[in-house]
Design a protein around this motif. Structure first.
Motif, PDB file in Angstrom:
ATOM      1  N   TYR A 154      21.203 -46.906 -16.064  1.00 15.18           N
ATOM      2  CA  TYR A 154      20.334 -47.443 -17.092  1.00 15.18           C
ATOM      3  C   TYR A 154      19.917 -48.874 -16.786  1.00 15.18           C
ATOM      4  N   VAL A 155      18.727 -49.236 -17.242  1.00 20.03           N
ATOM      5  CA  VAL A 155      18.238 -50.609 -17.083  1.00 20.03           C
ATOM      6  C   VAL A 155      19.134 -51.557 -17.864  1.00 20.03           C
ATOM      7  N   ASN A 156      19.435 -51.197 -19.107  1.00 16.36           N
ATOM      8  CA  ASN A 156      20.348 -51.968 -19.957  1.00 16.36           C
ATOM      9  C   ASN A 156      21.432 -51.032 -20.484  1.00 16.36           C
ATOM     10  N   SER A 157      22.647 -51.532 -20.630  1.00 20.05           N
ATOM     11  CA  SER A 157      23.728 -50.720 -21.180  1.00 20.05           C
ATOM     12  C   SER A 157      23.330 -50.210 -22.552  1.00 20.05           C
ATOM     13  N   THR A 158      23.683 -48.950 -22.835  1.00 15.60           N
ATOM     14  CA  THR A 158      23.279 -48.337 -24.091  1.00 15.60           C
ATOM     15  C   THR A 158      24.361 -47.392 -24.587  1.00 15.60           C
ATOM     16  N   ASP A 159      24.286 -47.039 -25.857  1.00 12.90           N
ATOM     17  CA  ASP A 159      25.285 -46.174 -26.474  1.00 12.90           C
ATOM     18  C   ASP A 159      24.966 -44.723 -26.141  1.00 12.90           C
ATOM     19  N   ILE A 160      25.810 -44.115 -25.292  1.00 14.36           N
ATOM     20  CA  ILE A 160      25.673 -42.709 -24.918  1.00 14.36           C
ATOM     21  C   ILE A 160      26.982 -42.002 -25.255  1.00 14.36           C
ATOM     22  N   SER A 161      26.913 -40.971 -26.058  1.00 12.46           N
ATOM     23  CA  SER A 161      28.098 -40.196 -26.457  1.00 12.46           C
ATOM     24  C   SER A 161      29.184 -41.083 -27.046  1.00 12.46           C
ATOM     25  N   GLY A 162      28.775 -42.058 -27.862  1.00 14.97           N
ATOM     26  CA  GLY A 162      29.734 -42.882 -28.576  1.00 14.97           C
ATOM     27  C   GLY A 162      30.327 -44.025 -27.789  1.00 14.97           C
ATOM     28  N   GLU A 163      29.827 -44.297 -26.558  1.00 17.13           N
ATOM     29  CA  GLU A 163      30.327 -45.409 -25.750  1.00 17.13           C
ATOM     30  C   GLU A 163      29.160 -46.187 -25.160  1.00 17.13           C
ATOM     31  N   MET A 164      29.355 -47.511 -24.978  1.00 18.82           N
ATOM     32  CA  MET A 164      28.364 -48.321 -24.287  1.00 18.82           C
ATOM     33  C   MET A 164      28.503 -48.066 -22.791  1.00 18.82           C
ATOM     34  N   ARG A 165      27.424 -47.628 -22.168  1.00 21.63           N
ATOM     35  CA  ARG A 165      27.478 -47.250 -20.762  1.00 21.63           C
ATOM     36  C   ARG A 165      26.291 -47.850 -20.011  1.00 21.63           C
ATOM     37  N   ASP A 166      26.507 -48.142 -18.726  1.00 23.43           N
ATOM     38  CA  ASP A 166      25.391 -48.510 -17.853  1.00 23.43           C
ATOM     39  C   ASP A 166      25.076 -47.394 -16.866  1.00 23.43           C
ATOM     40  N   ARG A 167      25.870 -46.303 -16.917  1.00 20.97           N
ATOM     41  CA  ARG A 167      25.628 -45.117 -16.096  1.00 20.97           C
ATOM     42  C   ARG A 167      26.312 -43.915 -16.749  1.00 20.97           C
ATOM     43  N   TYR A 168      25.818 -42.711 -16.439  1.00 18.62           N
ATOM     44  CA  TYR A 168      26.376 -41.523 -17.075  1.00 18.62           C
ATOM     45  C   TYR A 168      26.079 -40.310 -16.200  1.00 18.62           C
ATOM     46  N   GLY A 169      27.116 -39.569 -15.822  1.00 26.87           N
ATOM     47  CA  GLY A 169      26.960 -38.359 -15.029  1.00 26.87           C
ATOM     48  C   GLY A 169      27.511 -37.158 -15.776  1.00 26.87           C
ATOM     49  N   ARG A 170      26.879 -36.000 -15.600  1.00 27.62           N
ATOM     50  CA  ARG A 170      27.345 -34.808 -16.314  1.00 27.62           C
ATOM     51  C   ARG A 170      26.869 -33.541 -15.629  1.00 27.62           C
TER      52      ARG A 170
END
Length: 255
Positions: A154-170
């Motif tokens: 992500y460009v800026n950290s954001t709330d994904i699945s209830g957590e602040m994240r700067d990246r997310y894999g699934r």
């Protein structure tokens, strides 16, 4: 229920827009030769509203009686009153091979950058099986299912699945339907809808809808319009779940 409502809505929208909206499409012939298509569209205004947009895309395809390899690239930019309103770039490729008359296997890869949607990089890979529901000289209709993996930065950290994240894999399930139709000697229609349920976080999913209509003016030049819709049930904080884009332009075909 929410996922089912989205599918019904997008299917209904497809039925309404297919006669009029599209991306141009590359020629598909089972002769083993590469064919390419390049599309450009632009809009500029000045005075009370200083705005402009530029849309570029390219795609290629190679098909035989047993397999098909396609690739595509897109760049979309738009500004209004010196503010970026669209900045999106994408690449994709897919290879599929028949292992019987009706069944095929596929592998695909995709990369996306969309700063205004807070996506610095999205990389996706997938593989699975599909079935040719019908195919003849006037087109085809395919259904497919597979398993994929998507990794976001992500460009800026954001709330994904209830957590602040700067990246997310699934891991994701990949469900798709795709069809192509030759309506007349000069008009061809193509559409694809893909649903990506998130296997890491139940209830979350992405969806992608693209439609296509090409109207030939000459053997190598076409008029085109396009509509794409991207949906993410959990895009992050302060972001809209859906993004739609309508593009008109001229295409050049290299057969």
């Amino acid at each position: 229920m929410q996922c089912r409502t989205l599918i019904v809505t997008l299917t209904s929208a497809t039925a309404l827009i297919l006669p009029a909206l599209s991306h141009a499409q590359v020629t598909l012939k089972p002769d083993g030769q590469w064919r390419h298509l390049f599309t450009a569209g632009a809009n500029i205004s000045s005075g009370n509203n200083n705005a402009g947009s530029l849309n570029l895309s390219a795609e290629g395809a190679r098909q035989t009686d047993r397999d098909k390899w396609t690739w595509g690239a897109k760049a979309d930019r738009a500004r209004s009153s010196s503010v970026d309103t669209i900045e999106r770039y994408g690449l994709r490729t897919q290879y599929q091979r028949d292992f019987s008359v009706d069944w095929f296997g596929f592998g695909s890869g995709e990369w996306l950058r969309d700063k205004l949607a807070n996506i610095a990089n999205r990389t996706s890979v997938a593989s699975g099986v599909g079935r040719h529901i019908w195919r003849d000289e006037n087109g085809f209709f395919d259904l497919s299912v597979g398993l994929g993996y998507t990794y976001d930065r992500y460009v800026n950290s954001t709330d994904i699945s209830g957590e602040m994240r700067d990246r997310y894999g699934r891991l994701e399930l990949v469900l798709a339907e795709e069809s192509s139709h030759k309506l007349t000697q000069t008009t061809s229609l193509r559409q694809k809808f893909t649903l990506f349920p998130d296997l890491r976080d139940s209830g979350k999913y992405r969806a992608v809808l693209d439609t296509g209509l090409t109207v030939a003016m000459t053997q190598s030049m076409n008029l085109s319009a396009g509509l794409s819709y991207r949906y993410d049930s959990d895009p992050g904080s302060n972001l809209k779940k859906g993004d739609a884009m309508f593009v008109t332009g001229v295409s050049w075909r290299l057969d």
